[in-house]
Design an enzyme around this catalytic site. Structure first.
Site, PDB file in Angstrom:
ATOM      1  N   ASP A   1       0.830  -1.204   0.000  1.00 19.40           N
ATOM      2  CA  ASP A   1       0.000   0.000   0.000  1.00 19.40           C
ATOM      3  C   ASP A   1       0.868   1.259   0.000  1.00 19.40           C
ATOM      4  O   ASP A   1       1.857   1.338   0.745  1.00 19.40           O
ATOM      5  CB  ASP A   1      -0.873  -0.034   1.264  1.00 19.40           C
ATOM      6  CG  ASP A   1      -1.948   1.013   1.260  1.00 19.40           C
ATOM      7  OD1 ASP A   1      -2.769   0.999   0.327  1.00 19.40           O
ATOM      8  OD2 ASP A   1      -1.980   1.842   2.196  1.00 19.40           O
TER       9      ASP A   1
ATOM     10  N   GLU B   1      14.731 -15.229   0.656  1.00 21.32           N
ATOM     11  CA  GLU B   1      15.050 -16.320   1.593  1.00 21.32           C
ATOM     12  C   GLU B   1      14.031 -17.456   1.480  1.00 21.32           C
ATOM     13  O   GLU B   1      14.238 -18.531   2.012  1.00 21.32           O
ATOM     14  CB  GLU B   1      15.009 -15.812   3.043  1.00 21.32           C
ATOM     15  CG  GLU B   1      16.086 -14.807   3.384  1.00 21.32           C
ATOM     16  CD  GLU B   1      15.769 -14.089   4.699  1.00 21.32           C
ATOM     17  OE1 GLU B   1      14.912 -14.587   5.480  1.00 21.32           O
ATOM     18  OE2 GLU B   1      16.372 -13.032   4.926  1.00 21.32           O
TER      19      GLU B   1
HETATM   20  O1  TEU Z   1      -4.406   4.083  -1.533  1.00 20.03           O
HETATM   21  C1  TEU Z   1      -3.324   4.971  -1.634  1.00 20.03           C
HETATM   22  C2  TEU Z   1      -3.579   6.086  -2.460  1.00 20.03           C
HETATM   23  O2  TEU Z   1      -2.654   6.775  -2.831  1.00 20.03           O
HETATM   24  C3  TEU Z   1      -4.983   6.311  -2.791  1.00 20.03           C
HETATM   25  O3  TEU Z   1      -5.568   6.920  -1.698  1.00 20.03           O
HETATM   26  C4  TEU Z   1      -5.115   7.098  -3.979  1.00 20.03           C
HETATM   27  O4  TEU Z   1      -4.348   8.254  -3.949  1.00 20.03           O
HETATM   28  C5  TEU Z   1      -6.524   7.518  -4.086  1.00 20.03           C
HETATM   29  O5  TEU Z   1      -7.354   6.451  -3.782  1.00 20.03           O
HETATM   30  C6  TEU Z   1      -6.733   7.998  -5.481  1.00 20.03           C
HETATM   31  O6  TEU Z   1      -7.331   7.053  -6.233  1.00 20.03           O
HETATM   32  C7  TEU Z   1      -4.232   3.083  -0.622  1.00 20.03           C
HETATM   33  C8  TEU Z   1      -5.437   2.181  -0.551  1.00 20.03           C
HETATM   34  O7  TEU Z   1      -5.622   1.562  -1.794  1.00 20.03           O
HETATM   35  C9  TEU Z   1      -6.607   2.971  -0.106  1.00 20.03           C
HETATM   36  O8  TEU Z   1      -7.774   2.209  -0.067  1.00 20.03           O
HETATM   37  C10 TEU Z   1      -6.299   3.498   1.281  1.00 20.03           C
HETATM   38  O9  TEU Z   1      -7.345   4.331   1.714  1.00 20.03           O
HETATM   39  C11 TEU Z   1      -5.005   4.288   1.295  1.00 20.03           C
HETATM   40  O10 TEU Z   1      -3.947   3.591   0.660  1.00 20.03           O
HETATM   41  C12 TEU Z   1      -4.526   4.533   2.709  1.00 20.03           C
HETATM   42  O11 TEU Z   1      -4.025   3.356   3.249  1.00 20.03           O
END
Ligand code: TEU
Length: 568
Positions: A227, A281
């Site tokens: 993420d 690993e």
């Molecule tokens: O998303 C990361 C992220 O950068 C998104 O928030 C993106 O910028 C935005 O959705 C535009 O489309 C991840 C996960 O996929 C999201 O569900 C989470 O809310 C976020 O991280 C925080 O962990």
């Protein structure tokens, strides 16, 4: 159009195999994203769970995918649907137990499906013991140094340390109150205030994540989707963002790192080189896939250099409108950028953060930030029929491309975005942090329909659903599409079967000349793909049609339709 309705036999996953360079499973796999809250709910409490997923896995083997990626199911207060983790090595009780996870993993492997879990390293939950310890330990402590605490500006530190904005809207800093009641420093949260960012300059954080990786690798996972893989490192000195026309949201998220000091800092790659060693690993081709919202594609490709991650999402492809020239360019650029660093390209059209692609393609203003959501008051509402036709044509084009493809649960049913959700049921922090100005992502997260006549459309047996399902989901339920020629489900099954039979995932793209500019025509191995992205019907060449995304008119390809052919 041929339709094979038999269930393919299980393909056992060998876990002690030694990897053959260039032939690793992930190079050509089709990976299905499960959003655990909304896939299947065995307990009947209205929120999906791991036991529900395990029961329904045979449907995914039948669909013909190679792996599943599960969005977070770890312990979490669920302020951002599980992306706010309070224990990385346990299952949240709403989703089940670690034993339930083991059962899911075993069943998936029996069915020949690999299992990828979601790792959230940029931030944890503010309820994680590490953050609680940091609050309790006080200024200057080792515990505080695990997060991004800074003194505020202004006479009494009453102003945030800089002008950074949360991706979900509003300020990226929250001020704490010390144990003695005095106002304290501020902590950084690039997302919600319940998601404090880690300090990745601190070796302690590195060690914790190595251990988390090992915990899940020991438990037999086949890889991790990482993420916010572009966000971990922040620019030294935490300088202000140079103001742009648009702050927050997608436009900000994909800006160049020169403009956004919390995205794509060069030091972030050291973290993935370290993790690459941890995965090495273990036997069995374990993988790391970066969720890195960076553009242009050459920048995204930096995440998949040979000693880093194996894959990165291709968000440039996801954001490309249904226009022939732009589609040809993004395909060429993707293949060039990723193969330039030795990784196959990936392809994706939908996920849990964006408006479902049939609805995006049904908008007259396609190109607006797909993350902003669509709701009752949005002026530009999708044309469902047009959107589904284009969505199916777009999927048929995507699944013909070499490399790895990601599918998001429900797209194989042709589900549209759910627009008519009342404000009070919306849970996305984006909606609440923008005072309802941005609808956000709930519309693509509604529990999916399995059986048209069952309670909650077969999501569970109680009829409860954490987000209400619209009555129109009855028309999209899996049971009314299974075995029905021309259904979206059968289109996906046929495409996946042909993709495997013709080994398209390991193929290459050659553009086919001789069509109008608004036709995308390519050859991948034995398959010729023709997508009519224009406004007029197209005469098809001689040859067998093995797949069509919509009804054909004799040997004429209607607009917004894609065919796969065996030509000469
Ligand atoms: O998303 C990361 C992220 O950068 C998104 O928030 C993106 O910028 C935005 O959705 C535009 O489309 C991840 C996960 O996929 C999201 O569900 C989470 O809310 C976020 O991280 C925080 O962990």
């Amino acid at each position: 159009m041929p339709h094979d309705t038999t269930i393919p036999s299980a393909r056992a996953v060998e876990h002690d195999e030694t990897s053959t360079p260039g032939a690793e499973w992930w190079r050509s796999a089709v990976i299905y994203q499960i959003y655990p809250r909304s896939f299947a709910d065995a307990s009947g409490d209205g929120i999906g769970d791991l036991a529900g997923i395990t029961e329904r896995l045979p449907a995914l083997a039948d669909l013909g995918v190679d792996a599943v990626w599960l969005s977070p199911f770890f312990r979490s207060p669920q302020r951002d649907a599980g992306y706010d983790v309070s224990d990385y090595c346990d299952v949240d009780p709403i989703f089940g137990t670690l034993d339930d996870f083991d059962a899911l993993r075993d069943r998936a492997h029996e069915l020949g499906l690999r299992v990828i879990v979601d790792l959230v390293p940029n931030h944890c939950s503010s309820e994680h013991p590490w953050f609680q310890q940091a609050l309790a330990a006080g200024p200057g402590s080792a515990e505080r140094d695990r997060f991004m605490f800074r003194e505020g500006k202004g006479e009494n530190g009453e102003l945030p340390p800089n002008n950074w904005q949360s991706v979900f809207g509003g300020n990226a800093w929250t001020r704490i109150t010390e144990a003695d009641g005095t106002p304290g420093p501020w902590y950084l949260h690039i997302f919600d205030s319940s998601q404090p960012d880690f300090n990745w300059k601190n070796p302690w954080v590195w060690e914790q994540f190595r251990q988390i990786l090992r915990f899940w690798l020991d438990r037999g996972v086949d890889g991790f989707r990482v993420d916010v893989a572009h966000g971990l490192m922040k620019k030294e000195g935490l300088p202000d963002i140079v103001e742009k026309a648009e702050a927050g949201g997608l436009a900000d998220a994909i800006s160049s790192p020169d403009d956004v000091p919390y995205w794509a800092q060069p030091e972030v790659h050291e973290v993935y080189r370290d993790w690459h060693q941890v995965l090495a690993e273990y036997s069995g081709d374990r993988v790391l896939c970066a969720e890195a919202w960076v553009e242009p594609l050459e920048k995204a490709a930096l995440w998949v250099r040979p000693d880093e991650m194996h894959q990165a999402f291709n968000f440039s492809y996801l954001g490309t409108p249904w226009e022939a020239e732009r589609l040809r360019s993004v395909i060429d650029e993707s293949i060039a950028a990723f193969t330039g660093v030795g990784a196959p390209s990936t392809w994706v059209l939908s996920n849990h953060d964006v408006v479902r692609h049939p609805s995006r393609y049904g908008l007259s203003t396609y190109g607006a930030a797909p993350a902003s959501g669509i709701g009752p008051k949005t002026e530009d509402k999708p044309d469902d029929e047009l959107g589904l036709r284009r969505g199916r044509a777009a999927t048929a084009l995507m699944l013909s491309l070499p490399g790895r493809a990601y599918l998001y649960q429900g797209e194989e049913l042709g589900l549209p975005e759910v627009i008519e959700l009342d404000d009070h049921v919306r849970e996305d922090p984006t909606f609440h942090r923008t005072n309802g100005e941005v609808y956000g992502r709930d519309g693509c997260r509604v529990p999916i329909p399995w059986e048209s006549a069952a309670p909650a459309f077969g999501f569970n047996t109680s009829g409860d659903s954490w987000l209400p399902q619209p009555p129109l989901f009855a028309h999209y339920a899996r049971d009314v599409q299974q075995g029905v020629p021309g259904s979206t489900l059968e289109l996906y099954r046929a495409a996946l079967r042909l993709r495997a039979e013709h080994d398209l995932g390991m193929g290459s793209v050659q553009w086919v000349e001789g069509f109008d500019a608004d036709v995308v025509a390519l050859r991948n191995g034995s398959i010729t793909v023709i997508a009519n992205v224009g406004a007029a019907p197209v005469e098809l060449p001689a040859g067998d049609i093995v797949l069509a995304s919509g009804a054909l008119d004799g040997r004429t390809l209607p607009v917004d339709t894609t065919v796969w052919m065996l030509v000469g």
